[in-house]
Design an enzyme around this catalytic site. Structure first.
Site, short mmCIF file in Angstrom:
data_model
loop_
_atom_site.label_atom_id
_atom_site.label_comp_id
_atom_site.label_asym_id
_atom_site.label_seq_id
_atom_site.Cartn_x
_atom_site.Cartn_y
_atom_site.Cartn_z
N TYR A 135 -75.13 97.03 34.09
CA TYR A 135 -75.77 98.10 33.31
C TYR A 135 -77.27 97.86 33.17
O TYR A 135 -78.04 98.80 33.10
CB TYR A 135 -75.16 98.18 31.90
CG TYR A 135 -74.03 99.16 31.76
CD1 TYR A 135 -72.90 99.05 32.56
CD2 TYR A 135 -74.08 100.16 30.80
CE1 TYR A 135 -71.85 99.94 32.42
CE2 TYR A 135 -73.03 101.05 30.64
CZ TYR A 135 -71.91 100.93 31.45
OH TYR A 135 -70.88 101.80 31.30
N LYS A 190 -63.34 89.39 37.65
CA LYS A 190 -63.04 89.69 39.06
C LYS A 190 -63.51 88.48 39.85
O LYS A 190 -64.29 88.56 40.80
CB LYS A 190 -63.75 90.99 39.48
CG LYS A 190 -63.34 91.54 40.83
CD LYS A 190 -61.92 92.11 40.88
CE LYS A 190 -61.53 92.45 42.30
NZ LYS A 190 -60.11 92.86 42.43
N ASP A 222 -58.28 94.45 37.88
CA ASP A 222 -57.33 95.44 38.41
C ASP A 222 -55.95 95.22 37.81
O ASP A 222 -55.27 96.17 37.40
CB ASP A 222 -57.30 95.41 39.95
CG ASP A 222 -57.20 94.02 40.55
OD1 ASP A 222 -57.32 93.02 39.81
OD2 ASP A 222 -56.99 93.91 41.77
N ASP A 246 -66.27 98.98 29.66
CA ASP A 246 -66.43 100.43 29.56
C ASP A 246 -65.15 101.12 30.03
O ASP A 246 -64.61 102.00 29.36
CB ASP A 246 -67.63 100.86 30.43
CG ASP A 246 -67.83 102.38 30.42
OD1 ASP A 246 -67.75 102.98 29.33
OD2 ASP A 246 -68.04 102.95 31.50
N ASP A 250 -61.71 102.77 27.57
CA ASP A 250 -61.23 104.16 27.62
C ASP A 250 -59.73 104.19 27.90
O ASP A 250 -58.98 104.97 27.31
CB ASP A 250 -61.95 104.96 28.72
CG ASP A 250 -63.15 105.73 28.19
OD1 ASP A 250 -63.73 105.30 27.17
OD2 ASP A 250 -63.51 106.76 28.79
C1 IPM Z 1 -69.52 104.20 26.25
C2 IPM Z 1 -70.15 105.26 27.11
C3 IPM Z 1 -71.54 104.79 27.51
C4 IPM Z 1 -71.38 103.54 28.36
C5 IPM Z 1 -72.40 105.84 28.24
C6 IPM Z 1 -72.49 107.12 27.43
C7 IPM Z 1 -73.76 105.31 28.55
O1 IPM Z 1 -69.34 105.56 28.20
O2 IPM Z 1 -70.08 103.88 25.19
O3 IPM Z 1 -68.48 103.68 26.64
O4 IPM Z 1 -71.16 103.63 29.57
O5 IPM Z 1 -71.46 102.46 27.80
MG MG Z 2 -67.45 104.58 28.17
#
Ligand code: IPM
Ligand code: MG
Length: 366
Positions: A135, A190, A222, A246, A250
């Site tokens: 990042y 990884k 993975d 990240d 999710d």
């Molecule tokens: C998160 C989001 C952010 C990230 C984006 C909006 C930059 O997806 O906070 O998970 O990738 O960290």
């Molecule tokens: Mg995110």
């Protein structure tokens, strides 16, 4: 104590209004100051993270953040896109430790896309390193390739990197968090392919020597993605780098069936933090009064617990949220047959009612 309130874009303003209402009723001693961030700040000041907003965030003891982003900004140069605001805050405030709990509320077990028995009672904590990795690694950019499969062709590149102190400090955070929970850390890497993550694994293993009471396992990313949907309850604390974190956070959020319920905290080395719901700005439902404010309200609870040292107030908010769910109130994202659909404001009002010990009844939908 001062809290910077940054509602942001889309549903950000609507959900933040409910969290602010909840904080106000708790009768704690702090001031709040609100500022624009993301697309809203770009419209007003030409930058998603104007100096005035950044300075407020730096001066405050904690930041409560809504959400940023809208498709209409996708064509802007990267530095002006709303997402840069959150990346800039993380970087300038040194918020390296991101806590993303994935908790399946007993009342919402059926909202998950996984079988109820796989997620009932799920309570895992993803700890994502937030200021390093691909990042922020330099160099990055576009250029003409001088080697590779197509020398002379246009190419783009990013740099994945972690220094030893960066890995050490997030590993300490993870082991200490595990001590307060079920004493197990899964470090996700990884290492079979990437130098950066072989180093990650080595450093985490070294730090682990200081935490003999905590179990450590290593898992490739993975496989971790697979185990999260196969047997999520086998995890306790998961620690990983910025990019894998990240993605996996999710996935973990979705196990609970309700990303609209999940708060998060991003902490610096002295526990100052930025608190935000795990979901985004949802421009498709913005302005309709239907967004779920509970993740933001629960983020305010996390703020009280981690940064403002008010664990009782945090407990009260969390119990009020459970009471509202038990009373059968649901915003659209968590609604199911037999429960009562309510809007953003009614949901916030119900949490307020629960906080003041009133019986929760509502028939409004707005
Ligand atoms: C998160 C989001 C952010 C990230 C984006 C909006 C930059 O997806 O906070 O998970 O990738 O960290
Ligand atoms: Mg995110």
């Amino acid at each position: 104590m001062k809290i910077a309130i940054l509602p942001g874009d889309g549903i950000g303003t609507e959900i933040m209004a409910e969290a602010v209402k909840v904080l106000a009723v708790l009768d704690l001693k702090f001031e709040t100051e609100t500022a624009l961030v993301g697309g809203a700040a770009y419209e007003a000041h030409g930058h998603p993270l104007p100096d005035s907003t950044l300075n407020l965030a730096k001066a405050a003891d904690a930041v409560l953040f809504g959400a940023v982003g809208d498709w209409k900004y996708d064509k802007l140069e990267r530095q002006f896109r709303p997402e840069q605001a959150i990346l800039g805050l993380r970087k300038h405030l040194g918020l390296f430790a991101n806590f993303r709990p994935a908790i399946c509320y007993e009342q919402l077990t059926h909202a998950s896309s996984l079988k109820p028995e796989l997620v009932a009672g799920l309570d895992i904590l993803i700890i994502r390193e937030l200021t390093g990795d691909i990042y922020f690694g330099q160099p990055r950019g576009r250029r003409v390739a001088i080697d590779g499969h197509f020398p002379g062709a246009e190419e783009a590149f990013d740099t994945m990197r972690y220094s030893k102190p960066e890995i050490e400090r997030i590993a300490h955070v993870a082991f200490q968090a595990a001590r307060r929970r079920n004493k197990k850390v899964t470090s996700v890497d990884k290492a079979n392919v990437l130098e950066t993550f072989q180093f990650w694994k080595d450093v985490v293993t070294e730090v682990h020597a200081q935490y003999p009471d905590v179990a450590l396992e290593h898992m490739y990313v993975d496989n971790a993605a697979m185990q999260l949907v196969k047997a999520p309850k086998a995890f306790d604390v998961v620690v990983t780098g910025n990019m894998f974190g990240d993605i996996l956070s999710d996935e973990a959020a979705m196990l609970t069936g309700s990303i609209g319920m999940l708060p998060s905290a991003s902490l610096d080395k002295s526990n100052k933090g930025l608190y935000e719901p795990s979901h985004g700005s949802a421009p498709d439902i913005a302005g309709q009064g239907v967004a779920n404010p509970l993740a933001t309200i629960l983020s305010a609870a996390m703020m009280l617990r981690y940064t403002l040292n008010q664990p009782e107030a945090a407990d009260r908010i969390e119990s009020a949220v459970k009471a509202v769910l038990s009373a059968g109130l649901r915003t659209g994202d968590i609604w199911s047959e037999g429960t009562q659909r309510v809007g953003t404001r009614a949901m916030g009002d119900a949490v307020l009612a629960a906080l003041s010990g009133k019986t929760i009844t509502t028939t409004t939908t707005g």
